[in-house]
Write an enzyme that holds these catalytic residues in place. Structure first.
Site, PDB file in Angstrom:
ATOM      1  N   ASP A  88       0.873  -1.190   0.028  1.00 17.86           N
ATOM      2  CA  ASP A  88       0.158   0.089  -0.163  1.00 17.86           C
ATOM      3  C   ASP A  88       0.928   0.926  -0.114  1.00 17.86           C
ATOM      4  O   ASP A  88       1.153   1.713   0.968  1.00 17.86           O
ATOM      5  CB  ASP A  88      -0.775  -0.033   1.306  1.00 17.86           C
ATOM      6  CG  ASP A  88      -2.155   0.922   1.357  1.00 17.86           C
ATOM      7  OD1 ASP A  88      -2.367   1.403   0.148  1.00 17.86           O
ATOM      8  OD2 ASP A  88      -2.714   1.066   2.151  1.00 17.86           O
ATOM      9  N   GLU A 113      -6.894   5.276  -8.119  1.00 15.70           N
ATOM     10  CA  GLU A 113      -8.076   5.839  -7.748  1.00 15.70           C
ATOM     11  C   GLU A 113      -8.612   6.845  -8.496  1.00 15.70           C
ATOM     12  O   GLU A 113      -7.943   7.960  -9.025  1.00 15.70           O
ATOM     13  CB  GLU A 113      -7.900   6.353  -6.267  1.00 15.70           C
ATOM     14  CG  GLU A 113      -9.319   6.634  -5.507  1.00 15.70           C
ATOM     15  CD  GLU A 113      -8.996   6.214  -3.972  1.00 15.70           C
ATOM     16  OE1 GLU A 113      -9.997   6.674  -3.254  1.00 15.70           O
ATOM     17  OE2 GLU A 113      -8.110   5.613  -3.476  1.00 15.70           O
ATOM     18  N   LYS A 115      -9.856   2.234  -8.498  1.00 17.30           N
ATOM     19  CA  LYS A 115     -10.624   2.279  -7.061  1.00 17.30           C
ATOM     20  C   LYS A 115     -11.540   3.280  -6.972  1.00 17.30           C
ATOM     21  O   LYS A 115     -11.524   4.570  -7.459  1.00 17.30           O
ATOM     22  CB  LYS A 115      -9.144   2.687  -6.242  1.00 17.30           C
ATOM     23  CG  LYS A 115      -8.404   1.661  -5.501  1.00 17.30           C
ATOM     24  CD  LYS A 115      -7.295   2.108  -4.679  1.00 17.30           C
ATOM     25  CE  LYS A 115      -7.906   2.336  -3.380  1.00 17.30           C
ATOM     26  NZ  LYS A 115      -6.813   2.203  -2.345  1.00 17.30           N
ATOM     27  N   THR A 169     -13.202   0.843  -2.320  1.00 14.59           N
ATOM     28  CA  THR A 169     -12.307   1.137  -1.256  1.00 14.59           C
ATOM     29  C   THR A 169     -13.513   1.985  -0.272  1.00 14.59           C
ATOM     30  O   THR A 169     -14.517   2.052  -0.360  1.00 14.59           O
ATOM     31  CB  THR A 169     -11.293   2.080  -1.613  1.00 14.59           C
ATOM     32  OG1 THR A 169     -10.473   2.459  -0.390  1.00 14.59           O
ATOM     33  CG2 THR A 169     -11.743   3.383  -2.262  1.00 14.59           C
ATOM     34  N   PHE A 217     -11.592  -1.861   5.406  1.00  7.80           N
ATOM     35  CA  PHE A 217     -10.813  -1.217   6.275  1.00  7.80           C
ATOM     36  C   PHE A 217     -10.669  -1.736   7.693  1.00  7.80           C
ATOM     37  O   PHE A 217     -11.967  -1.947   8.117  1.00  7.80           O
ATOM     38  CB  PHE A 217     -11.071   0.289   6.080  1.00  7.80           C
ATOM     39  CG  PHE A 217     -10.337   0.984   5.069  1.00  7.80           C
ATOM     40  CD1 PHE A 217     -10.342   0.500   3.729  1.00  7.80           C
ATOM     41  CD2 PHE A 217      -9.980   2.365   5.188  1.00  7.80           C
ATOM     42  CE1 PHE A 217     -10.103   1.348   2.609  1.00  7.80           C
ATOM     43  CE2 PHE A 217      -9.444   2.825   4.105  1.00  7.80           C
ATOM     44  CZ  PHE A 217      -9.502   2.465   2.874  1.00  7.80           C
TER      45      PHE A 217
END
Length: 319
Positions: free
Chosen positions: A16, A89, A125, A149, A171
């Protein structure tokens, strides 16, 4: 054997980060980025020239396109280092606009294709709002794969499964943060660790539901605060881990055999009921979950802030 090597036996490890120079030492399969990570990277001396060169080459284009070109440039550099996929993203400010999200995602894919990257190596994303999930449904039907996400709740995961998205990123750390803050002085760190961690429990619930009902969407745990949360999700399809925690895992030798905490067979044996959401029931379920509602909104705001900061840096580079 260190903990990272042990983890890789059961789970695909994803890095990440936007810092592609860090990737080689950990040998992840995939990598994920977000606006905050890209902002952090372009402020480093070794990456600033990459941004300046991209801005100079396309300074006559609008900010949105220049932004996408920077994201794709970073993505291409990452793909030169890893064997798998990179997640890029869509602008978080489009999180409540299905059509704009689809348009932006298609442009990102076109830019990757122009750079010689096959579509299968890119995940777009998108925030797991109702509008984002609908955009992902449309994109998947067009052969563009997505990573949903800012996912904090079971209803978000169910809706993503219904939309047949490629992958979700539930998450862990931000869920943990919320419950710890709510508990205040009553929080018992030891009692709420491992399988009892609220973030770990959330991912485990989603994993079991998906495997029980043969939902093909991949589950990738994300946003970790410590290695204990990571090891408690060994066996999850994928886990995306920040370089600092990858370093901790790789430096910690383990004599005890790591066993997968999650497995599809256990999921099959659970007594679970199928759930379906339409837009009204999804919105109500999300509204009922105070943690998910707050963290989703907070996450979109934070990514939007960092996107604006990146735009300022781009404008300064163009001046």
């Amino acid at each position: 054997m260190n903990q990272l090597e042990a983890l890789k036996q059961f789970t695909t490890v994803v890095a990440d980060t936007g810092d592609f120079h860090q990737l080689a030492q950990f040998q992840p399969q995939d990598a994920t980025t977000n606006p905050s990570l890209i902002l952090k990277a372009v402020q480093k001396p070794e990456y600033a020239p990459l941004m300046r060169a991209t801005v100079a080459q396309f300074k006559d284009r609008d900010l949105g396109e220049i932004m996408d070109r920077i994201l794709v440039r970073f993505g291409c550099e990452i793909l030169n280092t890893i064997p798998g996929r990179v997640s890029t993203e869509v602008d978080a400010r489009l999180s409540f606009d299905t059509n704009a999200t689809v348009t932006r995602a298609e442009r990102l894919i076109e830019l990757y294709q122009a750079a010689g990257v096959h579509t299968d190596r890119v995940l777009i994303k998108i925030a797991a709002t109702w509008e984002g999930i609908e955009a992902a449904r449309m994109l998947e039907q067009r052969g563009i794969h997505t990573n949903l996400t800012l996912l904090f709740s079971f209803c978000q995961a169910v809706a993503c499964g219904q939309a047949k998205v490629q992958l979700i990123s539930p998450f862990v750390g931000r869920i943990y943060d919320w419950y710890k803050k709510q508990a205040g002085a009553q929080w018992d760190e030891t009692a709420m660790a491992g399988a009892n961690d609220p973030g770990v429990r959330s991912v485990a619930q989603i994993y079991h539901y998906y495997k029980h009902f043969d939902i093909a969407t991949e589950v990738m745990g994300a946003s970790f605060r410590n290695t204990g949360q990571i090891l408690a999700l060994a066996g999850c399809d994928l886990l995306t881990i920040a370089p600092e925690l990858l370093a901790q895992l790789s430096s910690h030798e383990t004599s005890a055999q790591l066993r997968p905490a999650l497995n599809s067979q256990t999921a099959k044996e659970q007594a679970l009921e199928r759930v379906l959401y339409d837009q009204p029931s999804f919105r109500f379920a999300l509204n009922e979950d105070a943690m998910a509602t707050e963290k989703l909104a907070e996450g979109i705001r934070a990514f939007a802030v960092d996107t604006r900061k990146l735009e300022v840096l781009m404008q300064q580079a163009a001046a």
